[in-house]
Design a protein around this motif. Structure first.
Motif, short mmCIF file in Angstrom:
data_model
loop_
_atom_site.label_atom_id
_atom_site.label_comp_id
_atom_site.label_asym_id
_atom_site.label_seq_id
_atom_site.Cartn_x
_atom_site.Cartn_y
_atom_site.Cartn_z
N ALA A 12 0.85 -1.19 0.00
CA ALA A 12 0.00 0.00 0.00
C ALA A 12 0.88 1.24 0.00
N GLN A 13 0.59 2.16 -0.89
CA GLN A 13 1.37 3.39 -1.00
C GLN A 13 0.78 4.46 -0.08
N HIS A 14 1.51 5.57 0.06
CA HIS A 14 1.02 6.70 0.85
C HIS A 14 -0.37 7.11 0.38
N GLY A 15 -1.25 7.32 1.35
CA GLY A 15 -2.59 7.82 1.02
C GLY A 15 -3.60 6.75 0.67
N GLN A 16 -3.18 5.50 0.58
CA GLN A 16 -4.12 4.44 0.19
C GLN A 16 -4.89 3.87 1.38
N ILE A 17 -4.33 3.97 2.59
CA ILE A 17 -5.01 3.44 3.77
C ILE A 17 -5.64 4.59 4.54
N ASP A 18 -6.94 4.49 4.75
CA ASP A 18 -7.63 5.52 5.54
C ASP A 18 -7.57 5.19 7.03
N TYR A 19 -7.87 3.95 7.36
CA TYR A 19 -7.87 3.52 8.76
C TYR A 19 -7.00 2.26 8.90
N LEU A 20 -5.98 2.37 9.72
CA LEU A 20 -5.09 1.25 9.97
C LEU A 20 -5.33 0.78 11.40
N ILE A 21 -5.84 -0.44 11.54
CA ILE A 21 -6.23 -0.97 12.85
C ILE A 21 -5.25 -2.07 13.25
N ILE A 22 -4.65 -1.93 14.41
CA ILE A 22 -3.71 -2.93 14.91
C ILE A 22 -4.46 -3.91 15.79
N GLY A 23 -4.65 -5.11 15.29
CA GLY A 23 -5.36 -6.14 16.05
C GLY A 23 -6.66 -6.52 15.40
N ALA A 24 -6.86 -7.83 15.16
CA ALA A 24 -8.10 -8.33 14.56
C ALA A 24 -8.86 -9.18 15.56
N GLY A 25 -8.89 -8.70 16.82
CA GLY A 25 -9.71 -9.32 17.85
C GLY A 25 -11.06 -8.63 17.91
N PRO A 26 -11.80 -8.81 19.01
CA PRO A 26 -13.15 -8.23 19.09
C PRO A 26 -13.17 -6.71 18.95
N ALA A 27 -12.16 -6.02 19.46
CA ALA A 27 -12.13 -4.56 19.35
C ALA A 27 -11.87 -4.13 17.90
N GLY A 28 -10.80 -4.64 17.31
CA GLY A 28 -10.45 -4.25 15.95
C GLY A 28 -11.50 -4.63 14.93
N ARG A 100 -3.58 -14.98 19.46
CA ARG A 100 -3.16 -14.28 18.24
C ARG A 100 -3.72 -15.00 17.03
N MET A 101 -4.92 -14.62 16.64
CA MET A 101 -5.54 -15.07 15.40
C MET A 101 -6.76 -14.21 15.18
N ILE A 102 -7.31 -14.26 13.98
CA ILE A 102 -8.48 -13.45 13.67
C ILE A 102 -9.63 -13.89 14.58
N GLY A 103 -10.14 -12.96 15.35
CA GLY A 103 -11.15 -13.26 16.35
C GLY A 103 -10.66 -13.06 17.76
N GLY A 104 -9.33 -13.08 17.94
CA GLY A 104 -8.73 -12.77 19.24
C GLY A 104 -9.32 -13.56 20.38
N SER A 105 -9.67 -12.88 21.46
CA SER A 105 -10.10 -13.55 22.68
C SER A 105 -11.41 -14.31 22.53
N THR A 106 -12.21 -14.01 21.49
CA THR A 106 -13.46 -14.77 21.33
C THR A 106 -13.19 -16.19 20.87
N VAL A 107 -11.95 -16.51 20.54
CA VAL A 107 -11.58 -17.91 20.27
C VAL A 107 -11.67 -18.72 21.56
N ALA A 108 -11.41 -18.06 22.71
CA ALA A 108 -11.28 -18.77 23.97
C ALA A 108 -12.43 -18.52 24.95
N TRP A 109 -13.28 -17.51 24.70
CA TRP A 109 -14.26 -17.15 25.71
C TRP A 109 -15.43 -18.13 25.75
N ALA A 110 -16.26 -18.01 26.80
CA ALA A 110 -17.45 -18.86 26.95
C ALA A 110 -18.71 -18.16 26.50
N GLY A 111 -18.59 -16.93 25.96
CA GLY A 111 -19.74 -16.21 25.45
C GLY A 111 -20.47 -15.37 26.47
N LYS A 112 -20.02 -15.36 27.74
CA LYS A 112 -20.73 -14.62 28.79
C LYS A 112 -20.66 -13.12 28.52
#
Length: 589
Positions: A12-28, A100-112
């Motif tokens: 990606a070149q300068h100006g191509q990314i509008d929002y860069l999010i670090i982390g693909a867990g529940p927050a990201g 560390r994988m797409i989904g983050g902590s929801t890989v391990a949670w019990a859904g509570k």
């Protein structure tokens, strides 16, 4: 579908990314999902990808200094956290649980899921640094949107549940203790499972969203003055490094990594980006959790009847709610206790036959005769386990799974919750445990700092300094004693409380972190008391935002995922408003 590609193939070149999010867990993922309708170019960085490996899990190595050192505590952490994750190891993550994988902590949670209480947002004279800079009432629309995103039902977590469920309040009721409820997020992909955000996110086509895998953020890039973000430096496991540029960067990498990344970003600021007032990493909190006591098997009937799970039908869906008890606001104020909660969980036998089967299959049995005996003496449980695995098979149609699960929730919600929490593996029951967790006071000495040891990329490891404190221990003991007295006063069995409570040996309690890590980039209007403002923007750094539980000023006692999603939606709305304002300004010129 959403584009997923490794860092080595992403350009990606300068100006191509509008929002860069670090982390693909529940927050990201929540921020990205909410921004996807803007047409902006959104990029998320994830250290792993669709699956986690031992190699990527090793990047979560955390050192700890504090209260998680005793043999009993380490054993409890292994039992609690190790059961829910494939690659977690106490020796690697000495504090917390990160996946560390797409989904983050929801890989391990019990859904509570639940929201924080009104008292959690209030200024309390017995809780230092309590009080949030935003009003809880203004968060209600986000609670509703987040509940829909997580496939939840009505947000009813107190006595309002009875009206929503069209039920009479359960009897008996208790003075000084109020009802508290959790509900369980159910997967749309697999009705036999809880909500896994990675799977859910990847089911929807978002053409303007790219998840870049094998991409570990090393530091945040800024201008020379450290007042404006410019991008992120990322690396792959093989050492390939790339600078990715964006006008807006959102840190959504967990309370541990959010603080660590700010501290590592020293090019413009020697103390770390956004750390002019030495606030980054401070006020680390979790939910100290402990077993308060137990009921023997003969008391299971009346306790299960009073505190059993509830099925609720809402808009054609069947949902599960789990009851508990929490001290009233008046009790907390009078006794100067923290907000805490208890629930009643099935106690699993040590000679559980399913565990015996696992040991034999893995050739890890130290007493094969005893394990074989356990299997044959409890063959009904083994048969139930086989039946559950058949039902979870891909050969069973999705509609059939949904129908069976919904019917089971209405008929026996206790059974379904047990299935969700044990991932569909029945267990031999010997009684009921009273499980409890509590908030912590915000303490600046509980913090994330950088270690002298480094990871595979030469980056200082995060060192966690975390002690539980006297107030949480006393609050848990007070809750246990009040619960015992109230149960006995209303004719229910009195529990056998833990020795550390009855003998007032609070320092000897086996208390662990519950992997609900919060507070390291706390929200405060005054930059000398926090890291981000009420809009989650890092003080003094334009374009840099933080998403996730690290912004919470206090921790409450509720499992944080629903609150995280709510705040991420609020942040996304703020970013949308900014984007619209910028476009209007350009148009006006």
């Amino acid at each position: 579908m959403t584009t997923v590609k490794p860092l080595a193939e992403f350009d990606a070149q300068h100006g191509q990314i509008d929002y860069l999010i670090i982390g693909a867990g529940p927050a990201g993922l929540t921020v990205a999902a909410e921004l996807a309708d803007t047409g902006a170019n959104i990029v998320l960085l994830d250290s792993a990808g669709k699956t986690e490996s031992a190699e990527t899990a090793a990047l979560d190595r955390t050192q700890h200094e504090g209260d998680l050192k005793s043999e009993a505590v380490v054993d409890m952490r292994r039992k609690m956290h190790g059961e829910n994750t494939e690659h977690w190891q106490h020796e690697v993550q000495e504090f917390g649980v990160r996946c560390r994988m797409i989904g983050g902590s929801t890989v391990a949670w019990a859904g509570k899921s639940a929201t924080f209480d009104p008292i959690d947002f209030a200024k309390r004279d017995w809780v230092p640094l309590s009080g949030w800079p935003i009003d809880r009432e203004g968060l209600h629309p986000y609670f509703e949107r987040a509940a829909e995103w997580l496939n939840l039902g009505p947000n009813a977590y107190d006595d309002s549940f009875w009206e929503v469920a069209k039920r009479k309040p359960a009897e008996p009721t208790f003075s000084n203790l109020r009802s508290y409820f959790w509900q369980f997020a159910r997967s749309r992909v697999n009705p036999m499972d809880v909500f896994r955000m990675g799977e859910e996110f990847l089911q929807t086509d978002r053409p303007n969203v790219t998840i870049v895998t094998d991409a570990t953020a090393l530091k945040i890039l800024s201008n020379d003055a450290g007042t404006e973000v410019t991008g992120v430096l990322a690396t792959s496991l093989d050492g390939t490094r790339k600078e990715l540029y964006a006008g807006t960067v959102v840190l959504a990498a967990s309370a541990v990594e959010n603080a660590r990344l700010l501290l590592l970003s020293k090019d413009a600021k020697p103390a770390g980006l956004g750390n002019d007032h030495d606030q980054v990493g401070r006020y680390l909190m979790d939910h100290p959790g402990a077993t308060l006591g137990r009921f023997p098997l003969e008391d299971l009937g009346p306790i299960k009847k009073r505190f059993g799970f509830y099925g609720l039908t809402h808009e054609g869906r069947t949902l599960m709610y789990m009851p508990g008890l929490s001290p009233t606001d008046a009790y907390q104020a009078e006794h100067k206790t923290l907000n805490c909660v208890c629930c009643f969980m099935m106690e699993r036998a040590e000679d559980n036959p399913i565990d015996a089967i696992k040991r034999i299959l893995k050739n890890e049995s130290t007493n094969k005769l005893a394990d074989v005996k356990s299997i044959f003496l409890n063959f009904g449980i083994v048969g139930a386990a086989v039946g559950q695995k058949v039902l979870q098979s891909k050969l069973v149609p999705h509609k059939v799974k949904s129908m069976i699960t919904s019917a089971a929730i209405l008929i026996s919600p206790n059974f379904v919750v047990e299935e969700f929490e044990t991932r569909g593996v029945p267990h031999k029951i010997t009684g009921i445990h009273i499980k409890a967790l509590t908030e912590q006071e915000p303490d600046p000495e509980n913090r994330i700092v950088l270690s002298e040891d480094v990871d595979r990329f030469g980056q200082p490891l995060p060192k966690v300094i975390w002690t539980i404190g006297e107030a949480p221990r006393k609050s848990l003991a007070d809750l246990a004693n009040e619960l015992s007295d109230q149960l006995a006063a209303t004719g229910l069995p009195r529990p056998v409380l833990a020795d550390w409570i009855t003998e007032k040996r609070y320092d000897e309690a086996v208390i662990i972190d519950m992997a609900h890590t919060v507070g390291t980039t706390r929200m405060a209007e005054d930059p000398t008391l926090g890291v981000v403002d009420a809009d989650c923007k890092v003080h003094g750094v334009n374009g840099l935002y933080v998403a996730g539980a690290s912004v919470f000023p206090t921790s409450g006692h509720a499992n944080p995922t629903l609150m995280i999603a709510s705040f991420c939606m609020r942040l996304a709305d703020h970013l949308k408003e900014q984007r619209a304002a910028e476009r209007n300004l350009i148009a006006a010129q």
